[in-house]
Enzyme design. Structure first.
Site, mmCIF file in Angstrom:
data_model
loop_
_atom_site.group_PDB
_atom_site.id
_atom_site.type_symbol
_atom_site.label_atom_id
_atom_site.label_comp_id
_atom_site.label_asym_id
_atom_site.label_seq_id
_atom_site.Cartn_x
_atom_site.Cartn_y
_atom_site.Cartn_z
ATOM 1 N N ASP A 98 51.157 43.435 40.120
ATOM 2 C CA ASP A 98 49.513 42.351 39.683
ATOM 3 C C ASP A 98 49.955 41.218 38.976
ATOM 4 O O ASP A 98 49.188 40.599 38.234
ATOM 5 C CB ASP A 98 48.160 42.548 39.648
ATOM 6 N N LYS A 107 47.169 44.483 47.739
ATOM 7 C CA LYS A 107 46.109 46.282 47.375
ATOM 8 C C LYS A 107 44.588 45.375 47.414
ATOM 9 O O LYS A 107 44.444 44.812 47.010
ATOM 10 C CB LYS A 107 45.995 47.310 46.120
ATOM 11 N N CYS A 129 44.117 47.820 36.541
ATOM 12 C CA CYS A 129 45.781 48.115 37.698
ATOM 13 C C CYS A 129 46.466 49.399 37.010
ATOM 14 O O CYS A 129 46.789 50.640 37.915
ATOM 15 C CB CYS A 129 46.084 46.841 38.107
ATOM 16 N N GLN A 176 48.818 65.262 24.854
ATOM 17 C CA GLN A 176 48.651 66.449 25.587
ATOM 18 C C GLN A 176 49.709 66.799 26.846
ATOM 19 O O GLN A 176 49.792 67.160 27.558
ATOM 20 C CB GLN A 176 47.581 66.223 26.535
ATOM 21 N N LYS A 225 42.402 48.558 42.532
ATOM 22 C CA LYS A 225 42.516 49.169 41.490
ATOM 23 C C LYS A 225 43.828 49.147 41.391
ATOM 24 O O LYS A 225 44.735 49.048 40.775
ATOM 25 C CB LYS A 225 41.468 48.843 40.112
ATOM 26 N N VAL A 228 49.970 44.352 34.859
ATOM 27 C CA VAL A 228 48.715 44.005 33.734
ATOM 28 C C VAL A 228 47.340 44.181 35.211
ATOM 29 O O VAL A 228 47.898 44.057 36.037
ATOM 30 C CB VAL A 228 48.739 42.181 33.954
ATOM 31 N N THR A 229 46.281 44.727 34.755
ATOM 32 C CA THR A 229 45.962 45.045 33.034
ATOM 33 C C THR A 229 46.432 46.520 32.817
ATOM 34 O O THR A 229 46.375 47.133 34.062
ATOM 35 C CB THR A 229 44.691 44.554 32.840
ATOM 36 N N GLU A 268 47.299 42.065 44.173
ATOM 37 C CA GLU A 268 45.626 42.494 43.886
ATOM 38 C C GLU A 268 44.823 41.815 44.868
ATOM 39 O O GLU A 268 44.659 40.065 44.465
ATOM 40 C CB GLU A 268 44.146 42.917 43.075
HETATM 41 C C1 C5J Z 1 44.022 44.611 37.509
HETATM 42 C C2 C5J Z 1 41.858 43.288 37.069
HETATM 43 N N1 C5J Z 1 44.959 43.895 37.977
HETATM 44 N N2 C5J Z 1 41.554 43.852 35.698
HETATM 45 N N3 C5J Z 1 42.909 43.853 37.785
HETATM 46 O O1 C5J Z 1 44.497 44.587 36.459
HETATM 47 O O2 C5J Z 1 40.744 43.500 37.877
#
Ligand code: C5J
Length: 220
Positions: A24, A129, A162, A202, A132, A157-158, A72
């Site tokens: 993204d 897509k 996502c 972990q 997320k 990102v972010t 996205e």
């Molecule tokens: C992504 C969002 N790409 N933050 N989308 O993280 O809505």
């Protein structure tokens, strides 16, 4: 086999079985006037990683590592956008509304493009897509399996939305995942740090993390 000095322990991978998934890096999140800003975020934090992601892409391409980009984005009729997603958060502009870069988060609009510095090369896969996670309602898993990909390097990102969602989806599907620490960013620095810690806690419950310098050093 090459090894990356990663957390929580070294990450081994075969370049032929590895894909770099860049999530993204699109104008809607990184430039002013897109979805990220409509949600009230300072988008300049995300723009700062573009040079590192560009170098990571160049490194992967130079070593024959497959590259997958995601965006996205929704269909123009928003049939793949659940009303709950569109209504959430009372943003200044909702998904599908007309903004300065075209309709917000709609496939084919200028704002949905990957930023020019990171434009896909010919032959690289771009997954559009609606969610997320990059595995939800896409052909990503089938595509990776048909190419015998078992290891994923993740960037984009972010970090906690996502990227983390995709990494968890991939982990549950059996992929060995490494998140490149300085090639991912969040609007919230504390969320990025928490995500990195969650991934490699972990014994690497979701996978590994490493800075790009360590990734680059693994393949001279
Ligand atoms: C992504 C969002 N790409 N933050 N989308 O993280 O809505």
């Amino acid at each position: 086999m090459p090894e990356i000095a990663a957390r929580p322990y070294p990450y081994s991978f075969a370049p032929a079985g590895t894909a770099l998934v860049v999530i993204d890096m699109q104008r809607d999140f990184i430039e002013r006037g897109g979805f990220g800003e409509a949600l009230g975020n300072d988008v300049s934090r995300l723009a700062a990683i573009v040079p590192t992601v560009r170098d990571l892409l160049a490194w992967a391409r130079a070593h024959g590592i497959r590259v997958v980009h995601t965006r996205e984005g929704h269909r123009p009729d928003l049939a793949d956008c659940p009303p709950a997603k569109r209504q959430r958060g009372r943003p200044a502009l909702r998904i599908g509304d007309a903004g300065p870069m075209g309709r917000i988060l709609v496939d084919g609009q200028p704002g949905n493009d990957i930023v020019p510095d990171l434009a896909p090369c010919r032959g690289e896969t771009v997954i559009v897509k609606p969610g997320k996670g990059a595995f939800y309602a896409t052909a990503l898993d089938e595509m990776l399996r048909s190419q015998r990909i078992t290891h994923l390097l993740l960037a984009g990102v972010t970090t906690e939305v996502c990227v983390q969602t995709t990494m968890r989806e991939a982990n549950d599907r059996g992929y060995e995942c490494l998140l490149v620490e300085d090639a991912t960013e969040s609007y919230f620095p504390e969320f990025k740090q928490a995500t990195l810690a969650m991934v490699h806690a972990q014994g690497g419950i979701v996978g590994w993390t490493a800075p790009f310098a360590a990734v680059r050093a693994s393949l001279p």
